[in-house]
Write an enzyme that holds these catalytic residues in place. Sequence first.
Site, PDB file in Angstrom:
ATOM      1  N   ARG A 226       0.856  -1.186   0.000  1.00 29.21           N
ATOM      2  CA  ARG A 226       0.000   0.000   0.000  1.00 29.21           C
ATOM      3  C   ARG A 226       0.891   1.233   0.000  1.00 29.21           C
ATOM      4  NH1 ARG A 226      -3.504  -2.672  -1.631  1.00 29.21           N
ATOM      5  NH2 ARG A 226      -5.443  -3.280  -0.606  1.00 29.21           N
ATOM      6  N   HIS A 274      -0.653   0.542  -9.777  1.00 27.59           N
ATOM      7  CA  HIS A 274      -1.369  -0.429  -8.920  1.00 27.59           C
ATOM      8  C   HIS A 274      -1.911  -1.608  -9.739  1.00 27.59           C
ATOM      9  CE1 HIS A 274      -3.600  -0.754  -4.818  1.00 27.59           C
ATOM     10  NE2 HIS A 274      -3.415  -1.953  -5.342  1.00 27.59           N
TER      11      HIS A 274
END
Length: 311
Positions: A226, A274
């Site tokens: 993250r 991502h």
Amino acid sequence: MKPQALFLLPPGWNALGADSFSSAVYDALLEGRDRYAPEAIDYFVGFRPPPGFLKSLPKLKAVISLGAGVDGFLQDPDYPKAVPLVRSVDPNLAIQMGEYVVMHALMIHRHQRFFDAAQAEHQWRQRMLTRNAADIRVGILGLGTIGAHIAAKLQAFDFQTLGWSRSRKEAPGVKSFAGAGELPAFLSQCDILVCVLPLTPDTRGILNSALFAQLPQGAYVINVARGAHLIEADLIAALDSGHLAGAVLDVFQTEPLPPDSPIWRHPKITATPHIAGITEPRSALAYVEDCIRRAEAGQPLPNVVNVARGY
Ligand code: GLV
């Protein structure tokens, strides 16, 4: 009567036809497309619902995350803690993450960015390898299912693997370290550090100057967990000082990464949007159906998150 499952789709899923969501086990409702009565919703399925959204569904029996990481749910101060939260465990996701990390570990080892730059300048620049993959130690922060899978794939290419986790975990061929006490010893042995930790209050900002200082001179960092694990300014400072040789980032403090972020143009950073591991819709829907079938039959749900621990 079938239970009702409300889906709030992550970007990228919109291309799926409405039929993809129909099921013999539940009636599927799509947020934004279907009208529904909030008190009639039995299951919520999604990735990062807006804060407060789940509180508006008062009769939920379970929440099913389409992502492996559930921080998007737990950061909601109004998350209904009594409702079981199931995290996605999709073998495809671990496979994709393994491919991504192996690809970048090999690109680092084989100096691929150097050759990309040479090609862009039409330059025939040879460069010898100074070490073999077997000489390179890849440390994995977070030795759960995904971390262990990444380690196995790296081993297939001869990399040495070590792993760190909060509580001790063993994985084949991985030198294992556990807890805060063993973190410095682990870090001092990582030529490439890969972060696959869950995001919790304990791990937020863990990739910071103090941690980078404990990595060997010339180490690389790969973050596929993250964005909030990383203090981006600290990384840039460690790269600019020459202590770190490079970084590969798939996740960012702000996503999408803003066009004016210095990360885009940093010569030592590879940035991707991502995509290291994306939950594959078809296998995820099969998982959702299985979870709801079990719940309706009164059987235990799989992979229920420990809300207090955060994963
Ligand atoms: C992706 O980021 C996931 O949590 O599955």
